[in-house]
Enzyme design. Structure first.
Site, PDB file in Angstrom:
ATOM      1  N   TYR A 178       0.925  -1.071   0.008  1.00 28.09           N
ATOM      2  CA  TYR A 178       0.026   0.181  -0.137  1.00 28.09           C
ATOM      3  C   TYR A 178       0.906   1.182   0.044  1.00 28.09           C
ATOM      4  O   TYR A 178       1.688   1.344   1.083  1.00 28.09           O
ATOM      5  CB  TYR A 178      -0.880   0.021   1.372  1.00 28.09           C
ATOM      6  N   GLN A 180       1.140   4.779  -0.288  1.00 27.19           N
ATOM      7  CA  GLN A 180       0.644   6.164  -0.178  1.00 27.19           C
ATOM      8  C   GLN A 180       1.692   7.278   0.332  1.00 27.19           C
ATOM      9  O   GLN A 180       1.758   8.335  -0.379  1.00 27.19           O
ATOM     10  CB  GLN A 180      -0.519   6.121   0.977  1.00 27.19           C
ATOM     11  N   THR A 181       2.114   6.866   1.615  1.00 31.17           N
ATOM     12  CA  THR A 181       2.957   8.102   2.058  1.00 31.17           C
ATOM     13  C   THR A 181       4.101   8.513   1.165  1.00 31.17           C
ATOM     14  O   THR A 181       4.676   7.570   0.544  1.00 31.17           O
ATOM     15  CB  THR A 181       3.646   7.515   3.465  1.00 31.17           C
ATOM     16  N   SER A 187       0.729  12.722   6.719  1.00 32.42           N
ATOM     17  CA  SER A 187      -0.615  12.817   7.249  1.00 32.42           C
ATOM     18  C   SER A 187      -1.378  13.536   6.514  1.00 32.42           C
ATOM     19  O   SER A 187      -2.583  13.226   6.330  1.00 32.42           O
ATOM     20  CB  SER A 187      -0.137  13.807   8.557  1.00 32.42           C
ATOM     21  N   GLY A 220       5.411  -0.752   3.707  1.00 34.81           N
ATOM     22  CA  GLY A 220       5.652  -1.821   4.221  1.00 34.81           C
ATOM     23  C   GLY A 220       5.621  -3.108   3.161  1.00 34.81           C
ATOM     24  O   GLY A 220       4.583  -3.094   2.366  1.00 34.81           O
ATOM     25  N   ARG A 353       8.773 -12.919  41.303  1.00 30.34           N
ATOM     26  CA  ARG A 353       9.966 -12.076  41.915  1.00 30.34           C
ATOM     27  C   ARG A 353       9.681 -11.669  43.351  1.00 30.34           C
ATOM     28  O   ARG A 353       8.810 -11.370  43.772  1.00 30.34           O
ATOM     29  CB  ARG A 353       9.968 -10.925  41.150  1.00 30.34           C
ATOM     30  N   GLN A 373       3.105  -1.858  43.130  1.00 23.94           N
ATOM     31  CA  GLN A 373       3.287  -2.639  42.008  1.00 23.94           C
ATOM     32  C   GLN A 373       1.745  -2.766  41.473  1.00 23.94           C
ATOM     33  O   GLN A 373       1.739  -2.845  40.311  1.00 23.94           O
ATOM     34  CB  GLN A 373       3.981  -3.857  42.532  1.00 23.94           C
ATOM     35  N   ARG A 376       0.227   0.297  39.663  1.00 24.04           N
ATOM     36  CA  ARG A 376       0.827   0.426  38.332  1.00 24.04           C
ATOM     37  C   ARG A 376       0.350  -0.588  37.467  1.00 24.04           C
ATOM     38  O   ARG A 376       0.303  -0.458  36.118  1.00 24.04           O
ATOM     39  CB  ARG A 376       2.358   0.568  38.476  1.00 24.04           C
ATOM     40  N   GLU A 467      -0.767   4.553  10.120  1.00 25.55           N
ATOM     41  CA  GLU A 467      -2.296   4.482   9.915  1.00 25.55           C
ATOM     42  C   GLU A 467      -2.750   5.757  10.578  1.00 25.55           C
ATOM     43  O   GLU A 467      -4.008   5.784  10.954  1.00 25.55           O
ATOM     44  CB  GLU A 467      -2.847   3.427  10.641  1.00 25.55           C
TER      45      GLU A 467
END
Ligand SMILES: CCCCC/C=C\C/C=C\C/C=C\C/C=C\C/C=C\C=C\C(=O)SCCNC(=O)CCNC(=O)[C@H](O)C(C)(C)COP(=O)(O)OP(=O)(O)OC[C@H]1O[C@@H](n2cnc3c(N)ncnc32)[C@H](O)[C@@H]1OP(=O)(O)O
Ligand SMILES: Cc1cc2nc3c(=O)[nH]c(=O)nc-3n(C[C@H](O)[C@H](O)[C@H](O)COP(=O)(O)OP(=O)(O)OC[C@H]3O[C@@H](n4cnc5c(N)ncnc54)[C@H](O)[C@@H]3O)c2cc1C
Length: 710
Positions: A178, A180-181, A187, A220, A353, A373, A376, A467
């Site tokens: 593909y 495009q860019t 953008s 890609g 751990r 922990q 988070r 994308e």
């Protein structure tokens, strides 16, 4: 512990006494360590921790697997494909970070060819084939071939064009990408420079790159693998520029893979991280007046006649962006996969751990028991589930919109664009940050390639850019929000995910009724607070833009764009929370499954509320006391998640092969695996490193000489 025991010391001493032994001829002490080792070390390792963790789960893990995967069938197929890949030596990936770029690329070609062979031999269905490729877990040209080239032809090609090109693509008789860019524009799609000029004399388009900045850059699969591309270029006919359109262009010979005349192409070079996305041949492409037949313009949305007359079908021109919409919705589903992998590694390792807290020589504390922990990690666990469910919903929305488009109903196009763009932006940004947070949650060992986290991070971060750059996409959402707010005054009722804005009178002045921490468990209280925050932020932005009366609306939008970004994020977070609440309201079978999902839904919502407390307070949706109560409830929810944490990541049902992490192993037998992995590093192929005689020895000798002279 064995790690600090005599074996290690022996190893060190012997290493220095033997100059060039290869790892394939390990010295006897290593063999001894390993043969005696496996059992001995296993006995001493902390395998039991995860078994004990699994025993504390208060829900049926098998049923949670079904809730995660979507159906019993989905669990079964995914399981079969994951095992098929894991048991095939061609698909091994533990050595990936040690391969050179060329080796890695060749390995990717080999895996793709082998995957295709297995798909054909086993006559796999499309669903099975997609899963098999997912579990191979190595970015490559096939992702773009199936993920963008084929969808672009399906979405923008006429029936005749589909009939001609799709069978070739389905059988890999051609490989597509593909394109495009460009070097100068990504953008801003309308700013692309490549031209496709119609020549009525020959009934051909002439594809040309007029400037350096018009070189296609990034696609890609373009660099080395593709034979064809869908190329986006400005259509010029009868002297007029009709803007960007798609064209199928052959790039390489189908005989010897050499570039066709007028085509210059190659790879754009190494990318962030070792291994990782470097398996992909992102490419550069220039055209020097390359001719293609007129019927290779994708003509579903608009056509050029034999005489060169431009005809636009009576459909919105944004349908040209359809392939991007399709890929953005699939990227949301990918976000939950990447995030759940990182979280699975961090949860399991945090249970294994131990640090500090040993009393009277007893065991130390599992780091998962530290409240910091948990605070988070558990929001990330909840986010993985949240993204999974919102991804399923987005997939439903996409299918629904596609069916409506087929029936020439374009009313939901804007909704599809806002939801795919916004959810793509929020889920990828959160996931990229979360993978890095999981690395830190795993301490030093998280920084090792063998933890799987560095590679996952390096592969994943470009999702914030490809994308559609996330900021650019959120500004698209903000624009639609502003349009919706401006239409409220005229009495136009917003629909779909914007419908809540119709309650503007109520939401602008409502006050949260929460008076205890438990009140925040009420989904209505959460929903109302999130709706009021999102609406008030959008209305504030709209007012600020219109108050800048001296300015054009576009200039006001530009000035307020940082606030608009935050308003767009608030709107998207509301969608995620709403879809999670809706999911939990459904009937969910299995002992304790619904309760766990309820808890995770609350964790997700209250964590977002806590993190964005400033928004909720500044808009007056809740009081500081209510904010504190939400945080209190969040702490209680973490305690509720704690005994279920390992089982909640087991429900992702990932094989050790797919996880690719010694820290995230299912059996929790982390330390022997880490130890074993270290020896596989190429640096350990010789005990004395290459370069010793050239650089180290002379240096040491020189210093010794100097010292001896003193
Ligand atoms: C080793 C370990 C392995 C681990 C693996 C783990 C995880 C892996 C995870 C993921 C990997 C998986 C898959 C990878 C997938 C993909 C990656 C590979 C490929 C990437 C490909 C690409 O990047 S392709 C190029 C993409 N490019 C873009 O996205 C460009 C972005 N720009 C735009 O979309 C547009 O330019 C724009 C939207 C920003 C502006 O559009 P424009 O027309 O110029 O102007 P306006 O803003 O004025 O819009 C006009 C109106 O159109 C409406 N609109 C805009 N877009 C759309 C749309 N898409 N659909 C519908 N409508 C749209 C807009 O709202 C305006 O409407 P109004 O006129 O009503 O206001
Ligand atoms: C790994 C990878 C794979 C890719 N694969 C493909 C592919 O297969 N095919 C393809 O065609 N392309 C591909 N791309 C290209 C990709 O789609 C673009 O890089 C992406 O759309 C971003 O565009 P850009 O590079 O022009 O960024 P830019 O737009 O140059 O962004 C630079 C900065 O400017 C900011 N910015 C830009 N515009 C605005 C604005 N209006 N307001 C505020 N801030 C703004 C952005 O937020 C960003 O911070 C790939 C990219 C990557 C990284």
């Amino acid at each position: 512990m064995w790690r600090g025991g005599s074996n290690t010391r022996t190893c060190k001493r012997r290493f220095f006494s033997s100059p060039t032994r290869s790892r394939h001829h390990r010295p006897p002490y290593i063999c001894r360590l390993h043969s005696r080792g496996s059992q001995h070390l296993k006995a001493m390792a902390e395998v039991d921790h995860l078994a004990a963790e699994r025993a504390t789960a208060r829900f049926d893990v098998e049923e949670m697997k079904v809730a995660w995967a979507g159906s019993r069938h989905a669990v079964h197929v995914a399981d079969r494909m994951a095992r098929l890949v894991a048991s095939d030596p061609v698909f091994r990936k533990d050595n990936r970070t040690m391969l050179s770029r060329k080796e890695l690329f060749k390995d990717t070609l080999r895996k793709a060819a082998h995957a295709w062979k297995r798909i054909v031999e086993l006559r796999l269905t499309e669903e099975e084939a997609d899963l098999l490729r997912q579990y191979v877990d190595q970015p490559g040209y096939v992702d773009l071939h199936w993920g963008m080239f084929v969808p672009a032809i399906k979405g923008q090609g006429t029936e005749e064009q589909q009939h001609k090109w799709l069978p070739l693509a389905y059988k890999f008789q051609i490989i597509g990408c593909y394109a495009q860019t460009e070097l100068g524009h990504g953008s801003n799609v309308q700013g692309l420079e490549t031209t496709a000029t119609f020549d009525p004399k020959t009934d051909e388009f002439v594809i040309h790159s007029p400037t350096l900045t018009s070189s296609k850059w990034w696609p890609g699969g373009l660099g080395k693998a593709s034979t064809h591309a869908v190329v986006y270029a400005r259509l010029i006919t009868e002297g007029k520029d009709y803007g960007i359109h798609g064209f199928i262009v052959q790039l390489r010979s189908l005989e010897d893979h050499s570039p066709l005349p007028g085509v210059t192409l190659g790879d754009i070079g190494g990318k962030f991280g070792s291994g990782a996305y470097n398996s992909m041949d992102n490419g550069v492409l220039r055209f020097d007046h390359v001719r293609i037949p007129r019927d290779q313009m994708l003509m579903r949305l608009s056509q050029v006649t034999r005489e060169g007359k431009y005809v636009h079908s009576n459909v919105p021109k944004q349908l040209l962006y359809g392939t991007m919409v399709y890929v953005r919705q699939s990227i949301v589903a990918d976000a939950s996969k990447a995030l759940s992998r990182a979280v699975c590694i961090a949860v399991r390792y945090s249970a294994v751990r131990k640090q500090f807290g040993s009393q009277d020589g007893g065991p130390e504390t599992q780091v998962l028991n530290y409240k910091t922990q948990q605070s988070r990690l558990f929001p990330l666990l909840a986010s993985a589930y949240a993204f999974r469910f919102v991804g399923d919903w987005l997939n439903w929305l996409y299918t629904d919109v596609t069916q409506k488009l087929e029936a020439k109903d374009f009313s939901t196009l804007q909704e599809a664009h806002a939801c795919t763009a916004g959810l793509k932006a929020v889920t990828t940004s959160v996931t990229a940050d979360a993978i890095e947070e999981c690395r830190k949650l795993c301490g030093g060992h998280g920084y090792l390639n063998s933890s799987g986290l560095p590679e996952l991070f390096a592969v994943y971060v470009p999702a914030c850019t490809y994308e559609g750059d996330n900021v650019v996409l959120l500004l698209q959402v903000a624009r639609i929000l502003m349009k919706t707010v401006s239409q409220l005054a005229s009495g136009k009722q917003p629909v779909g995910t914007m419908a809540y804005m119709g309650k503007v009178q109520y939401l602008m002045q409502c006050k949260s009724a929460v008076s205890s921490a438990e009140d925040w468990l009420n989904p209505d209280a959460i929903q109302e607070a999130f709706e009021a925050r999102a609406l008030r932020m959008a209305v504030n932005c709209a007012q600020n833009i219109s108050q800048a009366a001296s300015q054009e609306e576009a200039a006001g939008f530009y000035e307020r764009s940082p606030d608009l970004l935050e308003a767009a994020v608030a709107h998207i977070q509301l969608i995620i929370v709403t879809k999670f609440i809706e999911k939990v309201h459904q009937e969910i079978p299995g002992h304790g499954v619904k309760e766990q999902l309820q808890a995770l839904c609350n964790v997700y919502a209250l964590y977002i509320l806590h993190k964005h407390l400033g928004d909720f307070l500044a808009t007056g949706c809740i009081t500081p006391r209510q904010g504190a109560l939400a945080n209190e409830q969040l702490g209680k929810l973490y305690a509720q998640v704690r005994p279920n944490a390992v089982a909640l990541v087991d429900a992702f049902n990932y094989t050790d092969h797919y996880l690719g992490s010694v820290l995230g192993r299912y059996d929790g037998d982390v330390y022997p695996a880490l130890y074993e992995e270290a020896w596989k590093d190429p640096l350990n192929e010789t005990v004395v490193p290459e370069g010793y005689h050239e650089y180290l020895r002379p240096l040491i000798k020189q210093q010794q000489l100097k010292l001896s002279r003193l």
